[in-house]
Scaffold this active site. Structure first.
Site, PDB file in Angstrom:
ATOM      1  N   ASN A  12       1.146  -1.013   0.144  1.00 40.02           N
ATOM      2  CA  ASN A  12       0.124   0.095   0.072  1.00 40.02           C
ATOM      3  C   ASN A  12       1.163   1.301   0.262  1.00 40.02           C
ATOM      4  O   ASN A  12       1.482   1.967   0.840  1.00 40.02           O
ATOM      5  CB  ASN A  12      -0.994  -0.091   1.372  1.00 40.02           C
ATOM      6  CG  ASN A  12      -1.760   1.197   1.468  1.00 40.02           C
ATOM      7  OD1 ASN A  12      -2.080   2.268   0.601  1.00 40.02           O
ATOM      8  ND2 ASN A  12      -2.337   0.924   2.274  1.00 40.02           N
ATOM      9  N   LYS A  14      -0.085   4.441   0.227  1.00 44.57           N
ATOM     10  CA  LYS A  14      -0.446   5.343   0.387  1.00 44.57           C
ATOM     11  C   LYS A  14      -0.231   6.705  -1.004  1.00 44.57           C
ATOM     12  O   LYS A  14      -0.409   6.787  -1.841  1.00 44.57           O
ATOM     13  CB  LYS A  14      -0.097   5.938   1.288  1.00 44.57           C
ATOM     14  CG  LYS A  14      -0.109   4.455   2.458  1.00 44.57           C
ATOM     15  CD  LYS A  14       0.176   4.846   4.032  1.00 44.57           C
ATOM     16  CE  LYS A  14       0.227   3.505   4.570  1.00 44.57           C
ATOM     17  NZ  LYS A  14       0.212   3.733   6.271  1.00 44.57           N
ATOM     18  N   HIS A 104      -9.282   1.240   4.853  1.00 40.33           N
ATOM     19  CA  HIS A 104      -8.044   0.989   4.931  1.00 40.33           C
ATOM     20  C   HIS A 104      -9.141   2.400   6.968  1.00 40.33           C
ATOM     21  O   HIS A 104      -9.037   3.078   7.388  1.00 40.33           O
ATOM     22  CB  HIS A 104      -7.062   1.851   4.490  1.00 40.33           C
ATOM     23  CG  HIS A 104      -5.291   1.625   5.254  1.00 40.33           C
ATOM     24  ND1 HIS A 104      -5.599   2.864   6.093  1.00 40.33           N
ATOM     25  CD2 HIS A 104      -4.907   1.694   4.644  1.00 40.33           C
ATOM     26  CE1 HIS A 104      -4.098   2.947   7.022  1.00 40.33           C
ATOM     27  NE2 HIS A 104      -3.967   1.071   6.226  1.00 40.33           N
ATOM     28  N   GLU A 106      -6.931   4.267   7.556  1.00 41.33           N
ATOM     29  CA  GLU A 106      -6.607   6.148   7.428  1.00 41.33           C
ATOM     30  C   GLU A 106      -7.773   6.598   6.994  1.00 41.33           C
ATOM     31  O   GLU A 106      -8.491   7.607   6.884  1.00 41.33           O
ATOM     32  CB  GLU A 106      -5.229   5.987   6.580  1.00 41.33           C
ATOM     33  CG  GLU A 106      -3.961   5.974   7.481  1.00 41.33           C
ATOM     34  CD  GLU A 106      -2.527   5.398   7.149  1.00 41.33           C
ATOM     35  OE1 GLU A 106      -3.123   5.518   5.440  1.00 41.33           O
ATOM     36  OE2 GLU A 106      -2.191   4.879   7.292  1.00 41.33           O
ATOM     37  N   GLU A 174      -5.763  -5.754  10.332  1.00 46.28           N
ATOM     38  CA  GLU A 174      -4.524  -4.353  10.407  1.00 46.28           C
ATOM     39  C   GLU A 174      -4.457  -3.337  11.806  1.00 46.28           C
ATOM     40  O   GLU A 174      -4.915  -2.538  11.585  1.00 46.28           O
ATOM     41  CB  GLU A 174      -4.249  -3.473   9.344  1.00 46.28           C
ATOM     42  CG  GLU A 174      -4.031  -3.880   7.784  1.00 46.28           C
ATOM     43  CD  GLU A 174      -3.048  -3.137   7.052  1.00 46.28           C
ATOM     44  OE1 GLU A 174      -2.626  -2.682   6.852  1.00 46.28           O
ATOM     45  OE2 GLU A 174      -4.243  -1.415   7.446  1.00 46.28           O
ATOM     46  N   GLY A 180       2.685   2.083  11.154  1.00 47.54           N
ATOM     47  CA  GLY A 180       3.206   2.887  10.963  1.00 47.54           C
ATOM     48  C   GLY A 180       4.303   3.010  12.260  1.00 47.54           C
ATOM     49  O   GLY A 180       4.798   4.462  12.123  1.00 47.54           O
ATOM     50  N   SER A 220       3.780  -2.183  10.516  1.00 48.94           N
ATOM     51  CA  SER A 220       4.788  -2.227  10.925  1.00 48.94           C
ATOM     52  C   SER A 220       5.428  -4.187  10.084  1.00 48.94           C
ATOM     53  O   SER A 220       6.596  -4.261  10.663  1.00 48.94           O
ATOM     54  CB  SER A 220       5.196  -1.951  12.117  1.00 48.94           C
ATOM     55  OG  SER A 220       4.229  -1.330  12.317  1.00 48.94           O
TER      56      SER A 220
HETATM   57  C1  PEP Z   1      -0.341   0.084   6.966  1.00 47.02           C
HETATM   58  O1  PEP Z   1      -0.538   1.376   6.265  1.00 47.02           O
HETATM   59  O2  PEP Z   1      -1.204  -0.313   5.770  1.00 47.02           O
HETATM   60  C2  PEP Z   1       0.565  -0.453   7.119  1.00 47.02           C
HETATM   61  C3  PEP Z   1       0.499  -1.844   7.265  1.00 47.02           C
HETATM   62  O3  PEP Z   1       1.344   0.319   7.001  1.00 47.02           O
HETATM   63  P1  PEP Z   1       3.001   0.661   7.916  1.00 47.02           P
HETATM   64  O4  PEP Z   1       3.060  -0.836   6.936  1.00 47.02           O
HETATM   65  O5  PEP Z   1       3.110   1.572   7.094  1.00 47.02           O
HETATM   66  O6  PEP Z   1       2.449  -0.028   8.966  1.00 47.02           O
END
Ligand code: PEP
Length: 262
Positions: A12, A14, A104, A106, A174, A180, A220
Site C-alpha cells: 500500500n 498510500k 483502511h 486511515e 491491521e 506505521g 509495521s
Molecule cells: C498500512 O498502512 O496498511 C500499513 C500496514 O502500514 P505500515 O506497514 O507502514 O505499518
C-alpha cells in the site's frame, strides 16, 4: 480436503510516488524478483499506487507482461454521477485492477468512513468484478477495553452484511496501533485474530469460503519479521505500508520463503 492459499504480499503506497516514480519502481521490482527467480506460487504480489499512477502501471504491466497485480487504495460506493473527487470501481476495472483496498484505518479515521460505508464499498467492488482487500483492526483503546478480536470481528461482520464473500475477498487484519508505529503485533496475536476472523467467515459464508479466503496481517511488517507471521496457520500474507516503498525491503518481503528460510 485441505485448501491451499497462495500467500499474498500487497504494498500500500498510500500518497507516495508519482506516475513516473511508479513506473520505475514496478519495473525494478519485476527485475529484482526475476533476478532472484521468485516463484509466484510462493507469493502473489500486488501494489496499490495512488489513482493517478494506475494507468501508467497498467501500461507497463501489460506491455511487459509482468506478473504483478495492482489495485486502487479506495473506491466510491457509487458507480457514476455527481460525486466530486471520487473514483468508480468501473474505472478501476477498466484499468485491469484486480484488487481494491477498502476500509483502511486511515480512511476510517481521517475520512470518517463508517462500517456502512465500508459495506457499500465492498458491494461496489463486487459489482465491478474487483476483489476487496478489506481492512479491519482495533485501536490501542479498543485493545485495552475489548481485547484484540472484538472490533475486527465486528467490522468484518458489518462489512459483509448482504455480501457474497464467495465473489472474492481478501481480509487484512491491521491493528491500528501497529500501523506505521514500528511496533508490530506478535505473530501469536496476529494468528489469534486471523483465526477468529476465519471462524466468522465460516459462519457467514460457509467453510469452503472461509478455507479459501486469504487473511493478511498488516502493521509495521518488514523483511526481518515477515517470516514469523507467515509461519502462523491462519496468516496468509501481509499488507505492507512503509516498507513497500523501499524496493530492496519489499522485494525481500515478497521472497520471504527463500530469503529468510521460512
Ligand atoms: C498500512 O498502512 O496498511 C500499513 C500496514 O502500514 P505500515 O506497514 O507502514 O505499518
Amino acid at each position: 480436503m485441505a485448501v491451499s492459499r497462495t500467500p499474498f504480499i500487497a504494498g500500500n503506497w498510500k500518497m507516495n510516488l508519482d506516475h513516473l516514480q511508479a513506473i520505475a519502481f514496478v519495473q525494478k521490482l519485476a527485475w529484482s524478483l526475476a533476478d532472484a527467480k521468485h516463484d509466484f506460487a510462493d507469493a502473489e504480489v500486488a501494489v496499490f499506487p495512488p489513482f493517478t499512477d494506475i494507468r501508467s502501471v497498467q501500461t507497463l504491466v501489460s506491455a511487459d507482461d509482468l506478473p504483478i497485480a495492482y489495485g486502487g487504495q479506495d473506491l466510491s460506493q457509487h458507480d457514476s454521477g455527481a460525486y466530486t473527487g471520487e473514483v468508480s470501481g468501473a474505472f478501476l476495472a477498466k484499468l485491469d485492477c484486480r484488487y481494491v483496498i477498502i476500509g483502511h484505518s486511515e480512511r476510517r479515521t481521517l475520512h470518517g468512513e463508517s462500517d456502512a460505508d465500508v459495506n457499500a464499498k465492498v458491494k461496489a467492488a463486487h459489482r465491478h468484478g474487483l476483489i476487496p482487500v478489506l481492512c479491519v483492526g482495533e485501536t490501542a483503546d479498543d485493545l485495552e477495553q475489548h481485547g484484540a478480536s472484538a472490533v475486527p470481528v465486528a467490522q468484518l461482520r458489518a462489512a459483509l452484511d448482504g455480501v457474497d464473500a464467495g465473489k472474492g475477498l481478501v481480509v487484512a487484519y491491521e491493528p491500528v496501533w501497529a500501523i506505521g508505529s514500528g511496533k508490530a503485533a506478535t505473530p501469536e496475536q496476529a494468528q489469534q485474530v486471523a483465526a477468529a476472523l476465519r471462524a466468522v467467515l465460516g459462519e457467514i459464508a460457509g467453510d469452503e469460503v472461509a478455507a479459501s479466503t486469504r487473511i493478511l496481517y498488516g502493521g509495521s511488517v518488514k523483511a526481518a519479521n515477515i517470516a514469523s507471521f507467515l509461519r502462523e496457520p491462519d496468516v496468509d500474507g501481509a499488507l505492507v505500508g512503509g516498507a513497500s516503498l523501499d524496493l530492496d525491503e519489499f522485494s525481500s518481503i515478497v521472497r520471504f520463503k527463500k530469503h529468510v528460510g521460512a
